[in-house]
Design an enzyme around this catalytic site. Structure first.
Site, PDB file in Angstrom:
ATOM      1  N   LYS A   1       0.811  -1.224   0.000  1.00  0.00           N
ATOM      2  CA  LYS A   1       0.000   0.000   0.000  1.00  0.00           C
ATOM      3  C   LYS A   1       0.850   1.281   0.000  1.00  0.00           C
ATOM      4  O   LYS A   1       0.421   2.304  -0.500  1.00  0.00           O
ATOM      5  CB  LYS A   1      -0.956   0.009   1.191  1.00  0.00           C
ATOM      6  CG  LYS A   1      -2.135  -0.939   1.035  1.00  0.00           C
ATOM      7  CD  LYS A   1      -3.093  -0.795   2.209  1.00  0.00           C
ATOM      8  CE  LYS A   1      -4.269  -1.733   2.063  1.00  0.00           C
ATOM      9  NZ  LYS A   1      -5.237  -1.579   3.155  1.00  0.00           N
TER      10      LYS A   1
ATOM     11  N   ASP B   1     -10.039   2.985   2.000  1.00  0.00           N
ATOM     12  CA  ASP B   1     -10.139   2.421   3.362  1.00  0.00           C
ATOM     13  C   ASP B   1     -10.789   3.426   4.311  1.00  0.00           C
ATOM     14  O   ASP B   1     -11.514   3.048   5.236  1.00  0.00           O
ATOM     15  CB  ASP B   1      -8.743   2.063   3.897  1.00  0.00           C
ATOM     16  CG  ASP B   1      -8.215   0.753   3.321  1.00  0.00           C
ATOM     17  OD1 ASP B   1      -9.032  -0.110   2.934  1.00  0.00           O
ATOM     18  OD2 ASP B   1      -6.981   0.588   3.253  1.00  0.00           O
TER      19      ASP B   1
ATOM     20  N   THR C   1       5.028  -0.432  19.247  1.00  0.00           N
ATOM     21  CA  THR C   1       6.193   0.378  18.879  1.00  0.00           C
ATOM     22  C   THR C   1       5.776   1.846  19.007  1.00  0.00           C
ATOM     23  O   THR C   1       5.113   2.401  18.121  1.00  0.00           O
ATOM     24  CB  THR C   1       6.633   0.054  17.432  1.00  0.00           C
ATOM     25  OG1 THR C   1       6.766  -1.363  17.327  1.00  0.00           O
ATOM     26  CG2 THR C   1       7.949   0.725  17.081  1.00  0.00           C
TER      27      THR C   1
ATOM     28  N   TYR D   1     -11.489  -8.891   9.913  1.00  0.00           N
ATOM     29  CA  TYR D   1     -12.713  -9.514   9.390  1.00  0.00           C
ATOM     30  C   TYR D   1     -12.640 -11.041   9.357  1.00  0.00           C
ATOM     31  O   TYR D   1     -13.627 -11.699   9.061  1.00  0.00           O
ATOM     32  CB  TYR D   1     -13.053  -8.985   7.991  1.00  0.00           C
ATOM     33  CG  TYR D   1     -11.917  -9.056   7.018  1.00  0.00           C
ATOM     34  CD1 TYR D   1     -11.061  -7.978   6.851  1.00  0.00           C
ATOM     35  CD2 TYR D   1     -11.685 -10.202   6.277  1.00  0.00           C
ATOM     36  CE1 TYR D   1      -9.991  -8.037   5.972  1.00  0.00           C
ATOM     37  CE2 TYR D   1     -10.631 -10.270   5.394  1.00  0.00           C
ATOM     38  CZ  TYR D   1      -9.792  -9.186   5.248  1.00  0.00           C
ATOM     39  OH  TYR D   1      -8.728  -9.263   4.383  1.00  0.00           O
TER      40      TYR D   1
ATOM     41  N   GLY E   1     -14.906  -6.226  11.189  1.00  0.00           N
ATOM     42  CA  GLY E   1     -14.229  -5.569  10.071  1.00  0.00           C
ATOM     43  C   GLY E   1     -14.822  -5.831   8.694  1.00  0.00           C
ATOM     44  O   GLY E   1     -14.404  -5.200   7.714  1.00  0.00           O
TER      45      GLY E   1
HETATM   46  P1  NDP Z   1       0.256  -3.353   9.689  1.00  0.00           P
HETATM   47  O1  NDP Z   1       1.232  -4.466   9.550  1.00  0.00           O
HETATM   48  O2  NDP Z   1       0.475  -2.079   8.959  1.00  0.00           O
HETATM   49  O3  NDP Z   1       0.111  -2.980  11.263  1.00  0.00           O
HETATM   50  C1  NDP Z   1      -0.011  -4.012  12.235  1.00  0.00           C
HETATM   51  C2  NDP Z   1      -0.262  -3.386  13.595  1.00  0.00           C
HETATM   52  O4  NDP Z   1      -0.427  -4.466  14.538  1.00  0.00           O
HETATM   53  C3  NDP Z   1       0.901  -2.547  14.122  1.00  0.00           C
HETATM   54  O5  NDP Z   1       0.405  -1.490  14.924  1.00  0.00           O
HETATM   55  C4  NDP Z   1       1.677  -3.557  14.975  1.00  0.00           C
HETATM   56  O6  NDP Z   1       2.453  -2.972  15.993  1.00  0.00           O
HETATM   57  C5  NDP Z   1       0.529  -4.322  15.604  1.00  0.00           C
HETATM   58  N1  NDP Z   1       0.964  -5.640  16.057  1.00  0.00           N
HETATM   59  C6  NDP Z   1       1.324  -6.687  15.281  1.00  0.00           C
HETATM   60  N2  NDP Z   1       1.696  -7.727  16.068  1.00  0.00           N
HETATM   61  C7  NDP Z   1       1.572  -7.298  17.361  1.00  0.00           C
HETATM   62  C8  NDP Z   1       1.817  -7.900  18.627  1.00  0.00           C
HETATM   63  N3  NDP Z   1       2.260  -9.150  18.731  1.00  0.00           N
HETATM   64  N4  NDP Z   1       1.570  -7.180  19.746  1.00  0.00           N
HETATM   65  C9  NDP Z   1       1.111  -5.899  19.654  1.00  0.00           C
HETATM   66  N5  NDP Z   1       0.877  -5.265  18.478  1.00  0.00           N
HETATM   67  C10 NDP Z   1       1.103  -5.963  17.349  1.00  0.00           C
HETATM   68  O7  NDP Z   1      -1.157  -3.992   9.309  1.00  0.00           O
HETATM   69  P2  NDP Z   1      -2.496  -3.226   8.851  1.00  0.00           P
HETATM   70  O8  NDP Z   1      -2.625  -1.991   9.663  1.00  0.00           O
HETATM   71  O9  NDP Z   1      -2.548  -3.138   7.393  1.00  0.00           O
HETATM   72  O10 NDP Z   1      -3.607  -4.304   9.296  1.00  0.00           O
HETATM   73  C11 NDP Z   1      -3.927  -4.530  10.661  1.00  0.00           C
HETATM   74  C12 NDP Z   1      -5.158  -5.443  10.729  1.00  0.00           C
HETATM   75  O11 NDP Z   1      -6.267  -4.757  10.159  1.00  0.00           O
HETATM   76  C13 NDP Z   1      -4.994  -6.738   9.929  1.00  0.00           C
HETATM   77  O12 NDP Z   1      -5.542  -7.795  10.677  1.00  0.00           O
HETATM   78  C14 NDP Z   1      -5.800  -6.496   8.662  1.00  0.00           C
HETATM   79  O13 NDP Z   1      -6.367  -7.681   8.147  1.00  0.00           O
HETATM   80  C15 NDP Z   1      -6.890  -5.561   9.166  1.00  0.00           C
HETATM   81  N6  NDP Z   1      -7.402  -4.679   8.095  1.00  0.00           N
HETATM   82  C16 NDP Z   1      -8.741  -4.692   7.831  1.00  0.00           C
HETATM   83  C17 NDP Z   1      -9.268  -3.899   6.847  1.00  0.00           C
HETATM   84  C18 NDP Z   1     -10.734  -3.945   6.554  1.00  0.00           C
HETATM   85  O14 NDP Z   1     -11.142  -3.450   5.481  1.00  0.00           O
HETATM   86  N7  NDP Z   1     -11.557  -4.474   7.444  1.00  0.00           N
HETATM   87  C19 NDP Z   1      -8.414  -2.989   6.057  1.00  0.00           C
HETATM   88  C20 NDP Z   1      -7.022  -3.017   6.434  1.00  0.00           C
HETATM   89  C21 NDP Z   1      -6.541  -3.862   7.421  1.00  0.00           C
HETATM   90  P3  NDP Z   1       3.975  -2.513  15.702  1.00  0.00           P
HETATM   91  O15 NDP Z   1       3.899  -1.170  15.039  1.00  0.00           O
HETATM   92  O16 NDP Z   1       4.577  -2.481  17.061  1.00  0.00           O
HETATM   93  O17 NDP Z   1       4.583  -3.570  14.825  1.00  0.00           O
END
Ligand code: NDP
Length: 285
Positions: free
Chosen positions: A65, A101, A152, A227, A248
Site C-alpha cells: 500500500k 479504506d 512500537t 474480518y 471488520g
Molecule cells: P500493519 O502491519 O500495517 O500494522 C499491524 C499493527 O499491529 C501494528 O500497529 C503492529 O504494531 C501491531 N501488532 C502486530 N503484532 C503485534 C503484537 N504481537 N503485539 C502488539 N501489536 C502488534 O497492518 P495493517 O494496519 O494493514 O492491518 C492490521 C489489521 O487490520 C490486519 O488484521 C488487517 O487484516 C486488518 N485490516 C482490515 C481492513 C478492513 O477493510 N476491514 C483494512 C485493512 C486492514 P507494531 O507497530 O509495534 O509492529
C-alpha cells in the site's frame, strides 16, 4: 473484456476477487476481477501491466500500500493524507492512486455501528496502515480526540505528527503500550478501535486480545477492523463486558464498493457483495 485485480503478497486469503466478481456479474459488466499475487521485486512490472488498455485498475493490499506510491502518476488527497494507496485507476495509461479504506472505515462505523464520531473520544490500538486510515477518517469526521496506543511507540508518535496538520478540531495523542496508558485512555472513551493484527486468523496470535479486557466498559463501542474471524477474541470479550461490537467485514465491503464505483461509475450492489463475502468466510462455494 476488461480486467481488474488485487495486488498483494502472499495474498492467500483475499476476499476481494470473490465479492468484486459477484458485484461485476450482478451489474452484467464484461469485467474479470483477479488475484494478482506480486512479490516486492515484481511490483514495478505488475504496475507496468496495469497501464494496459484492457486493465481498468486494481486494488492494492498488504504489503504494497505504501510501496506503490512512487510508481504512480498521481494521488488523491485522501491517499496523500493516509500515506497509503488501496485503489488504482488506469486513466489511459496513467495510474491514479486513491484510498477507499477511509470511506470504508467511516461508512461501517456510521451505518453498521450506528455511531457518529463527531466530537467523540476515540482510542486506537495499533499504528500501521489500518490505523492511519482510521485516524484520517476520524479527523475528517470531526472526532473530539483520538489517542493511539501501539507496541512500537515511535510508530504511534510518527503517525500523530504526520496527521496533526489535518486535525483542526481533533486532539491527537500517542501513548506507549502499557496498562497505565490503557487505563488513562479508556477511562473516558466512547469508541475503541482495534487496528492491530492481534486475534486475526493466520497471525499466529489468534487467541490474543490487544487491550486489557477489564478496562472495557459497557458504554463503549468496540470496533475490530479484523474480518477473519468474523468475531475476534476482542469482540467476544467486549460483548461479555456489555459493550456494543462491530467487526471488520463492513469496512472491507464498503472500501471495495467505493473502489468499484470509481472504476465503473455505477452504484455498487453492496448487498450482493456482503452475501458473497459472508459465504466465502463461511467456506461456502
Ligand atoms: P500493519 O502491519 O500495517 O500494522 C499491524 C499493527 O499491529 C501494528 O500497529 C503492529 O504494531 C501491531 N501488532 C502486530 N503484532 C503485534 C503484537 N504481537 N503485539 C502488539 N501489536 C502488534 O497492518 P495493517 O494496519 O494493514 O492491518 C492490521 C489489521 O487490520 C490486519 O488484521 C488487517 O487484516 C486488518 N485490516 C482490515 C481492513 C478492513 O477493510 N476491514 C483494512 C485493512 C486492514 P507494531 O507497530 O509495534 O509492529
Amino acid at each position: 473484456m476488461k480486467y481488474l485485480g488485487v495486488i498483494g503478497h502472499p495474498q492467500i486469503q483475499s476476499l476481494s476477487p470473490i465479492f468484486q466478481q459477484a458485484a461485476l456479474d450482478y451489474l452484467r459488466l464484461d469485467i474479470i476481477y483477479e488475484a494478482w499475487p506480486t512479490p516486492e521485486d515484481g511490483l514495478a512490472t505488475r504496475l507496468r501491466g496495469t497501464r494496459s488498455t484492457s486493465v481498468l485498475g486494481a486494488n492494492v493490499t498488504i504489503p504494497h500500500k505504501q510501496a506503490v506510491i512512487p510508481l504512480l502518476d498521481g494521488l488523491d488527497e485522501t491517499s496523500r493524507n493516509v500515506g497509503a494507496v488501496n485503489t488504482i485507476i488506469n486513466r489511459e495509461g496513467r495510474l491514479h492512486g486513491c484510498n477507499t479504506d477511509v470511506i470504508g472505515f467511516l461508512r461501517a462505523l456510521r451505518e453498521d455501528g450506528a455511531f457518529d464520531p463527531t466530537r467523540k473520544r476515540v482510542v486506537i490500538a495499533g499504528a500501521g496502515g489500518a490505523a492511519r486510515a482510521a485516524v484520517v477518517g476520524l479527523v475528517e469526521a470531526g472526532a473530539g480526540s483520538v489517542s493511539v496506543i501501539n507496541r512500537t511507540y515511535a510508530r504511534a508518535t510518527r503517525l500523530i505528527e504526520e496527521i496533526l496538520p489535518l486535525a483542526e478540531n481533533t486532539k491527537l495523542d500517542a501513548f506507549p503500550e502499557m496498562y497505565a496508558s490503557w487505563g488513562a485512555a479508556l477511562g473516558s472513551c466512547d469508541l475503541l478501535v482495534n487496528c492491530t493484527s492481534l486475534g486475526s486468523t493466520g497471525s499466529g496470535r489468534e487467541k490474543e486480545v490487544p487491550v486489557p479486557v477489564d478496562l472495557i466498559r459497557s458504554t463503549m463501542l468496540v470496533y475490530d477492523v479484523i474480518y477473519r474471524p468474523a468475531e475476534t477474541p476482542l469482540m467476544k470479550a467486549a460483548r461479555k463486558r456489555g459493550a456494543e461490537v462491530l467487526g471488520g467485514l463492513p469496512m472491507l465491503v464498503y472500501q471495495g464498493a467505493a473502489s468499484l464505483e470509481m472504476w465503473t461509475g455505477q452504484p455498487a450492489p453492496v448487498d450482493v457483495m456482503f452475501e458473497a463475502a459472508n459465504r466465502a468466510l463461511k467456506g461456502k462455494p
